[in-house]
Design a protein around this motif. Structure first.
Motif, PDB file in Angstrom:
ATOM      1  N   SER A 401       2.165  -7.687  45.982  1.00  0.00           N
ATOM      2  CA  SER A 401       2.303  -6.656  44.950  1.00  0.00           C
ATOM      3  C   SER A 401       1.012  -6.648  44.149  1.00  0.00           C
ATOM      4  O   SER A 401       0.263  -7.612  44.174  1.00  0.00           O
ATOM      5  CB  SER A 401       3.490  -6.937  44.039  1.00  0.00           C
ATOM      6  N   THR A 402       0.742  -5.556  43.468  1.00  0.00           N
ATOM      7  CA  THR A 402      -0.538  -5.494  42.766  1.00  0.00           C
ATOM      8  C   THR A 402      -0.387  -4.863  41.392  1.00  0.00           C
ATOM      9  O   THR A 402       0.564  -4.144  41.122  1.00  0.00           O
ATOM     10  CB  THR A 402      -1.609  -4.702  43.569  1.00  0.00           C
ATOM     11  N   ASN A 403      -1.365  -5.164  40.547  1.00  0.00           N
ATOM     12  CA  ASN A 403      -1.435  -4.550  39.224  1.00  0.00           C
ATOM     13  C   ASN A 403      -1.854  -3.089  39.349  1.00  0.00           C
ATOM     14  O   ASN A 403      -2.440  -2.676  40.344  1.00  0.00           O
ATOM     15  CB  ASN A 403      -2.475  -5.275  38.379  1.00  0.00           C
ATOM     16  N   GLY A 404      -1.603  -2.328  38.284  1.00  0.00           N
ATOM     17  CA  GLY A 404      -2.006  -0.928  38.253  1.00  0.00           C
ATOM     18  C   GLY A 404      -3.454  -0.781  37.813  1.00  0.00           C
ATOM     19  O   GLY A 404      -3.933  -1.508  36.952  1.00  0.00           O
ATOM     20  N   GLY A 405      -4.152   0.151  38.416  1.00  0.00           N
ATOM     21  CA  GLY A 405      -5.568   0.355  38.136  1.00  0.00           C
ATOM     22  C   GLY A 405      -5.804   1.060  36.810  1.00  0.00           C
ATOM     23  O   GLY A 405      -4.894   1.652  36.227  1.00  0.00           O
ATOM     24  N   PRO A 406      -7.051   0.987  36.321  1.00  0.00           N
ATOM     25  CA  PRO A 406      -7.421   1.628  35.064  1.00  0.00           C
ATOM     26  C   PRO A 406      -7.580   3.138  35.239  1.00  0.00           C
ATOM     27  O   PRO A 406      -7.812   3.615  36.354  1.00  0.00           O
ATOM     28  CB  PRO A 406      -8.777   0.994  34.751  1.00  0.00           C
ATOM     29  N   ALA A 407      -7.467   3.874  34.140  1.00  0.00           N
ATOM     30  CA  ALA A 407      -7.714   5.308  34.181  1.00  0.00           C
ATOM     31  C   ALA A 407      -9.199   5.556  33.914  1.00  0.00           C
ATOM     32  O   ALA A 407      -9.834   4.820  33.168  1.00  0.00           O
ATOM     33  CB  ALA A 407      -6.864   6.003  33.136  1.00  0.00           C
ATOM     34  N   SER A 408      -9.738   6.581  34.539  1.00  0.00           N
ATOM     35  CA  SER A 408     -11.119   6.989  34.277  1.00  0.00           C
ATOM     36  C   SER A 408     -11.076   8.314  33.519  1.00  0.00           C
ATOM     37  O   SER A 408      -9.993   8.883  33.333  1.00  0.00           O
ATOM     38  CB  SER A 408     -11.869   7.142  35.605  1.00  0.00           C
ATOM     39  N   PRO A 409     -12.218   8.836  33.105  1.00  0.00           N
ATOM     40  CA  PRO A 409     -12.186  10.142  32.427  1.00  0.00           C
ATOM     41  C   PRO A 409     -11.618  11.239  33.322  1.00  0.00           C
ATOM     42  O   PRO A 409     -11.075  12.222  32.835  1.00  0.00           O
ATOM     43  CB  PRO A 409     -13.660  10.414  32.110  1.00  0.00           C
ATOM     44  N   GLU A 410     -11.739  11.081  34.638  1.00  0.00           N
ATOM     45  CA  GLU A 410     -11.311  12.149  35.546  1.00  0.00           C
ATOM     46  C   GLU A 410     -10.017  11.852  36.286  1.00  0.00           C
ATOM     47  O   GLU A 410      -9.313  12.774  36.669  1.00  0.00           O
ATOM     48  CB  GLU A 410     -12.389  12.433  36.615  1.00  0.00           C
ATOM     49  N   ALA A 411      -9.725  10.575  36.540  1.00  0.00           N
ATOM     50  CA  ALA A 411      -8.634  10.285  37.478  1.00  0.00           C
ATOM     51  C   ALA A 411      -7.630   9.299  36.893  1.00  0.00           C
ATOM     52  O   ALA A 411      -7.984   8.425  36.098  1.00  0.00           O
ATOM     53  CB  ALA A 411      -9.211   9.716  38.776  1.00  0.00           C
ATOM     54  N   ASP A 412      -6.372   9.439  37.314  1.00  0.00           N
ATOM     55  CA  ASP A 412      -5.353   8.452  36.987  1.00  0.00           C
ATOM     56  C   ASP A 412      -5.654   7.152  37.743  1.00  0.00           C
ATOM     57  O   ASP A 412      -6.385   7.154  38.736  1.00  0.00           O
ATOM     58  CB  ASP A 412      -3.965   8.974  37.399  1.00  0.00           C
ATOM     59  N   GLY A 413      -5.046   6.072  37.280  1.00  0.00           N
ATOM     60  CA  GLY A 413      -5.307   4.768  37.887  1.00  0.00           C
ATOM     61  C   GLY A 413      -4.839   4.681  39.335  1.00  0.00           C
ATOM     62  O   GLY A 413      -3.893   5.358  39.740  1.00  0.00           O
TER      63      GLY A 413
END
Lengths: 599, 119
Positions: A401-413
């Motif tokens: 299982s993995t953690n959720g990624g960070p959001a960028s100015p353009e894209a969801d995590g």
């Protein structure tokens, strides 16, 4: 930096650079196809790269961000230790965190490549081994007081092959101490084979282009990479960014965790980025100390996250990065005999987050939020004896299982982000393959609704897993750093939810576990692990109605959170497919939330 | 067997640059290549040949739209070239079931195909 005219055709430079990346991908394929442990063959916890004969990082292709920086220090040490004795047919093993390597679990195999008698390249394969002979059955040992308690076998640039034959003394040393030695030996062959494949291809490469062209290429490619970096830094604002973060507490050792500081000085006039890591606590009496290689890689990876996406990552680009380190620090300056057992994860994960979110201080459109961090239960090292295979011992690092990624100015995590230091480059294990390889059963694995850090772009959600042993006791070593200080949002984005781990007995949660634990599970008992979610980027009230609608329809967020946090009001019902955002009511609700904020 | 194991090691060494003679060799998949003489081509359908109506093997009550119809069922094994069947009917083959709707007909060609026509 050279301003003089290029001596090589730019098309040829591009072809040669891509050929080298192709060789690194073939090295990668060899490891994936022939390694024995799941952590390498399924989860891809390894990196390959090419270094020049004079120790300049040349081609990392898709290596893990935390593995890249430092390989050139390891090849330099190999040359320092062995000098003129280095010959064609040799191979060297290095895992010394005090000598450029990331942490002892990463066995680095180095093959010097000769052409016409000259040492032109070193091919490097860095593999996270399932076991390295530590005092506990885990290649991650958070609580290790020092290297002696950690107990890893350390090989500082040791010769393991001569004339293409194993140095059997070293093989016997490894077999005498590393758990499940046949598994290690298979992984050793895969790592060595990967570097040997590169040796063959690089000999062909030199044969095809000739030594002089290859040497001219090195210079041109590094200079081009440096020019790209100069151009990019000159487009950044002049700024002195300071950002702080905190690691999770360790019961009885670090009750407040560690406060970590990264200072980033962007100087567009000189086209340099200066990274100061010196303002950090001294080495600690646990395995959290980060090696020079791991900490620098973490920060360099995060800096590259904030720059153009196609910048070459090599020595030429690195010429524009300057570093300041402390003399004795948990960050990049461990003092012997402090342990660096978990150098690539816990503190390094925080360093990635602190650095990439520092760039968001430059304003909307820059940097990233913090990504979900921590090796939760789904990434534990499990071990025990397999009753279905005659009690044979097993040990492996899971990647389920993995953690959720960070959001960028353009894209969801990114959902399958894993941890900040590997940023989605590793692969997930297959549940079925892990269940076949080891006596475990995965009861459930899923995404946690409403866990994402909200924002104009939202972080990726947390995941939750529940598993346990089938028919004999199992030890799970969990080394999580993401359960107390959750990943933060930036530019008005909200934090993601922190992780948790629980012991499950008779199907019910019986005990909340500490974030770092060596857990013994009897058949019938299970562990439930929830990972952390990525932080958001920008104000959630600015998230487009269409995106919030999709979030609710697909179950990423609930209708209640959409109302409370995103200020979106819906009419109709999901169940009869009549759900629609109500634009006027949403505008009113968002105005109400904004008014409440300033009140 | 020794030659087979050796050829595995040689291939492994060619592709992955190492060999591990200490481990057993297990073959998980075999791929074969065979050559055969082609079958003689099937006879071309003869549109002029006579047709005949076969006897159904059983009948079954089936819905076509709202109407329940006593429907003849033919087993494919029992049909021969030139058999012509008016819908509604069902043809049962070992691997499939063909529904011949009302206002359609099915004919078994010399090549062994069912040719369905709308009337």
């Amino acid at each position: 930096m050279s301003e003089q005219e290029s001596t090589l055709d730019p098309v040829l430079i591009s072809v040669m650079a891509n050929r080298l990346d192709g060789i690194v991908r073939e090295m990668t394929n060899t490891l994936l196809r022939s390694a024995r442990s799941a952590v390498i063959s399924s989860a891809r916890d390894f990196s390959c790269c090419l270094v020049t004969g004079d120790d300049q990082l040349l081609a990392p292709a898709e290596g893990l961000p935390v593995h890249i920086f430092g390989c050139h220090i390891q090849t330099a040490n190999m040359r320092k230790y062995h000098g003129d004795d280095i010959k064609k047919g040799d191979a060297y093993l290095d895992n010394d965190p005090y000598g450029g390597n990331t942490h002892p679990a990463d066995h680095t195999f180095m093959v010097p490549v000769f052409f016409e008698g000259e040492h032109l390249f070193t091919a490097v394969s860095k593999c996270h081994m399932a076991d390295i002979g530590n005092s506990i059955p885990s290649s991650y040992f958070v609580m290790a007081k020092d290297v002696y308690e950690e107990g890893a076998l350390v090989f500082p640039g040791v010769c393991i092959q001569r004339d293409y034959e194993n140095v059997e003394d070293i093989m016997r040393m490894c077999r005498a101490r590393i758990r499940v030695p046949d598994q290690w030996y298979g992984d050793y062959l895969a790592g060595l084979g990967s570097a040997r494949i590169a040796e063959r291809r690089l000999e062909d490469f030199c044969e095809k282009y000739g030594k002089e062209t290859v040497k001219a290429f090195f210079k041109e490619w590094f200079d081009y990479s440096e020019r790209r970096m100069v151009d990019n830094i000159k487009r950044l604002p002049k700024a002195n960014l300071v950002n702080k973060g905190r690691s999770d507490p360790l019961i009885g050792v670090l009750p407040d965790g560690l406060e970590l500081t990264v200072k980033v000085d962007i100087d567009p006039d000189e086209a340099e980025i200066h990274i100061d890591l010196s303002d950090n606590p001294p080495s600690v009496d646990v395995g959290l100390n980060t090696s020079l290689g791991a900490a620098t890689s973490a920060v360099v990876g995060a800096v590259f996250n904030a720059l153009d996406k196609d910048l070459p990552r090599n020595e030429g680009a690195f010429r524009r990065l300057k570093f300041t380190y402390a003399e004795d620090s948990v960050v990049a300056a461990p003092k012997f005999p402090h342990s660096c057992s978990v150098a690539t994860t816990n503190v390094s994960e925080r360093l990635v987050n602190i650095t990439q979110s520092a760039f968001a201080q430059l304003g909307d459109g820059m940097g990233l939020s913090e990504g979900g961090a921590g090796l939760g239960a789904g990434m534990a090292v499990i071990s025990g004896n397999d009753a279905s295979r005659g009690g044979e011992p097993y040990v492996n690092r899971l990647m389920l299982s993995t953690n959720g990624g960070p959001a960028s100015p353009e894209a969801d995590g990114w959902v399958n982000y894993a941890i900040p230091v590997i940023a989605g480059l590793m692969y997930r294990d297959s549940v079925e393959v892990d269940e076949l390889k080891h006596p475990i059963r995965v009861e459930s694995l899923g995404i946690v609704t409403d866990s994402s850090g909200a924002g104009r772009r939202r972080g990726a959600p947390a995941q939750q897993i529940e598993y346990g042993p089938t028919d004999a006791p199992m030890t799970a070593v969990i080394s999580c750093d993401g359960q107390h200080t959750p990943p933060r949002g930036v530019v008005g984005g909200l934090p993601g939810t922190p992780g948790e781990s629980w012991k499950i007995e008779d199907g019910a949660q019986s005990e909340r576990l500490p974030n770092v634990i060596q857990l013994r599970l009897e058949p019938g008992q299970r562990v439930r692990g929830r990972d952390s979610a990525g932080g958001g980027y920008g104000d959630p009230l600015d998230r487009e109605l269409e995106r919030v609608t999709v979030d609710v329809l697909e179950g990423w967020e609930t209708r209640e959170k959409a109302y409370e946090v995103y200020g979106v009001v819906f009419t109709g019902e999901i169940e009869d497919e009549t759900l629609e955002p109500d634009e006027a009511a949403t505008e009113a609700r968002r105005a109400e939330i904004r008014a409440a904020r300033t009140a | 067997m020794a030659a087979l194991a050796e050829s595995f090691h040689q291939t492994h060494e060619r592709v992955h640059a190492v060999r591990d003679e200490g481990s057993p060799v297990e073959f998980v998949n075999w791929k074969g290549r065979i050559s055969i003489r082609p079958f003689s081509p099937p006879r071309a359908p003869d549109p002029t040949s006579a047709t005949q109506a076969p006897k159904p093997d059983e009948t079954r009550s089936c819905f076509f739209g709202d109407d329940r119809v006593e429907t003849p069922v033919y087993r494919g094994d029992n049909l021969t070239t030139g058999d012509s069947i008016e819908g509604p009917a069902i043809i049962q083959e070992a691997t499939t079931t063909i529904v011949v709707y009302p206002d359609m007909s099915a004919r078994l060609s010399a090549a062994g195909d069912y040719i369905l026509d709308c009337c």
